[in-house]
Scaffold this motif. Structure first.
Motif, short mmCIF file in Angstrom:
data_model
loop_
_atom_site.label_atom_id
_atom_site.label_comp_id
_atom_site.label_asym_id
_atom_site.label_seq_id
_atom_site.Cartn_x
_atom_site.Cartn_y
_atom_site.Cartn_z
N LEU A 13 42.37 47.22 28.58
CA LEU A 13 41.60 46.73 27.44
C LEU A 13 42.49 46.21 26.31
CD1 LEU A 13 38.85 49.48 27.29
CD2 LEU A 13 38.59 47.12 28.08
N GLY A 14 43.79 46.46 26.41
CA GLY A 14 44.73 46.05 25.38
C GLY A 14 45.10 44.58 25.43
N HIS A 15 44.46 43.82 26.27
CA HIS A 15 44.70 42.37 26.36
C HIS A 15 43.48 41.65 25.81
CE1 HIS A 15 45.12 38.39 28.10
NE2 HIS A 15 46.42 38.66 28.20
N ASN A 16 43.69 40.66 24.98
CA ASN A 16 42.61 39.94 24.30
C ASN A 16 41.54 39.43 25.26
OD1 ASN A 16 41.36 38.74 22.00
ND2 ASN A 16 42.18 36.78 22.67
N THR A 17 41.96 38.77 26.33
CA THR A 17 40.99 38.20 27.27
C THR A 17 40.22 39.30 28.00
OG1 THR A 17 42.35 36.22 27.55
CG2 THR A 17 40.72 36.68 29.27
N ARG A 18 40.93 40.33 28.46
CA ARG A 18 40.25 41.40 29.18
C ARG A 18 39.27 42.14 28.27
NH1 ARG A 18 45.26 41.55 31.97
NH2 ARG A 18 46.15 43.17 30.67
N LEU A 19 39.63 42.34 27.02
CA LEU A 19 38.70 42.98 26.09
C LEU A 19 37.46 42.11 25.89
CD1 LEU A 19 38.04 45.33 24.23
CD2 LEU A 19 39.36 44.18 22.43
N SER A 20 37.64 40.81 25.80
CA SER A 20 36.51 39.89 25.66
C SER A 20 35.60 39.94 26.88
CB SER A 20 36.99 38.46 25.42
OG SER A 20 37.68 38.36 24.21
N VAL A 21 36.20 39.95 28.06
CA VAL A 21 35.42 40.03 29.30
C VAL A 21 34.65 41.35 29.34
CG1 VAL A 21 35.58 40.23 31.83
CG2 VAL A 21 36.94 38.49 30.62
N PRO A 45 39.41 29.37 32.99
CA PRO A 45 39.48 28.87 34.37
C PRO A 45 39.20 30.01 35.34
CG PRO A 45 41.48 28.33 33.12
CD PRO A 45 40.67 29.27 32.29
N GLY A 46 38.66 29.69 36.50
CA GLY A 46 38.29 30.70 37.48
C GLY A 46 39.43 31.61 37.88
N ALA A 47 40.62 31.04 38.09
CA ALA A 47 41.77 31.84 38.52
C ALA A 47 42.19 32.83 37.43
CB ALA A 47 42.94 30.94 38.89
N THR A 48 42.12 32.40 36.19
CA THR A 48 42.48 33.28 35.08
C THR A 48 41.48 34.43 34.98
OG1 THR A 48 43.47 31.46 33.86
CG2 THR A 48 42.85 33.39 32.57
N LEU A 49 40.19 34.09 35.06
CA LEU A 49 39.16 35.13 35.01
C LEU A 49 39.33 36.11 36.16
CD1 LEU A 49 36.61 36.38 33.85
CD2 LEU A 49 35.31 34.80 35.29
N SER A 50 39.59 35.60 37.34
CA SER A 50 39.76 36.45 38.52
C SER A 50 40.90 37.45 38.31
CB SER A 50 40.04 35.58 39.74
OG SER A 50 40.18 36.36 40.88
N GLU A 55 42.30 43.23 37.08
CA GLU A 55 42.93 44.27 36.26
C GLU A 55 41.90 45.27 35.73
OE1 GLU A 55 46.31 44.74 35.59
OE2 GLU A 55 46.46 43.29 37.23
N LEU A 56 40.76 44.77 35.28
CA LEU A 56 39.70 45.65 34.80
C LEU A 56 39.14 46.51 35.93
CD1 LEU A 56 37.89 43.18 32.38
CD2 LEU A 56 39.11 45.26 31.71
N ALA A 59 41.50 49.30 36.79
CA ALA A 59 41.45 50.35 35.77
C ALA A 59 40.16 51.15 35.85
CB ALA A 59 41.61 49.74 34.38
N GLY A 60 39.25 50.76 36.74
CA GLY A 60 38.00 51.49 36.91
C GLY A 60 36.94 51.17 35.87
N LEU A 61 37.11 50.07 35.16
CA LEU A 61 36.18 49.74 34.08
C LEU A 61 35.09 48.76 34.49
CD1 LEU A 61 38.82 49.40 31.24
CD2 LEU A 61 37.12 51.22 31.49
#
Length: 108
Positions: A13-21, A45-50, A55-56, A59-61
């Motif tokens: 969750l400490g990454h801006n994009t992952r927290l947004s997702v 982009p799809g690859a970035t989201l993937s 990662e999320l 982490a079990g989230l």
């Protein structure tokens, strides 16, 4: 929740994009969101989201479910609540009105 599990979740969750997702998935509730919808809403982009969803998930989230040719992602609310509980379990020396519901605000 174990300390290492909490550390892994917080790092994810400490990454801006992952927290947004993750926040988007929390807002979606138990119905979740399709990967294409997440990408469109966040302009990713799809690859970035993937990569970030992987990662999320690690982490079990986040959990994933196939829906035909699409994948639906959901926030794991049990894991989220477990993390919040882990972070606040000893808050305010265990006072009953302390914690997220009681808006923890130690007087000292």
């Amino acid at each position: 929740m174990e300390h290492n599990t909490a550390t892994h979740a917080l790092a994810a969750l400490g990454h801006n994009t992952r927290l947004s997702v993750f926040r988007l998935l929390v807002q979606a509730g138990r119905s979740g969101r399709l990967a294409g919808e997440i990408a469109a809403d966040l302009g990713l982009p799809g690859a970035t989201l993937s990569f970030h969803l992987k990662e999320l998930s690690a982490a079990g989230l986040v959990s994933a479910e196939s829906r035909g040719r699409s994948i639906c992602y959901r926030a794991d609310f049990e894991a989220m609540n477990g993390l919040i509980s882990y972070l606040t379990e000893n808050c305010c020396a265990g006072e009953a009105d302390c914690g997220p519901a009681g808006q923890c605000a130690p007087s000292c």
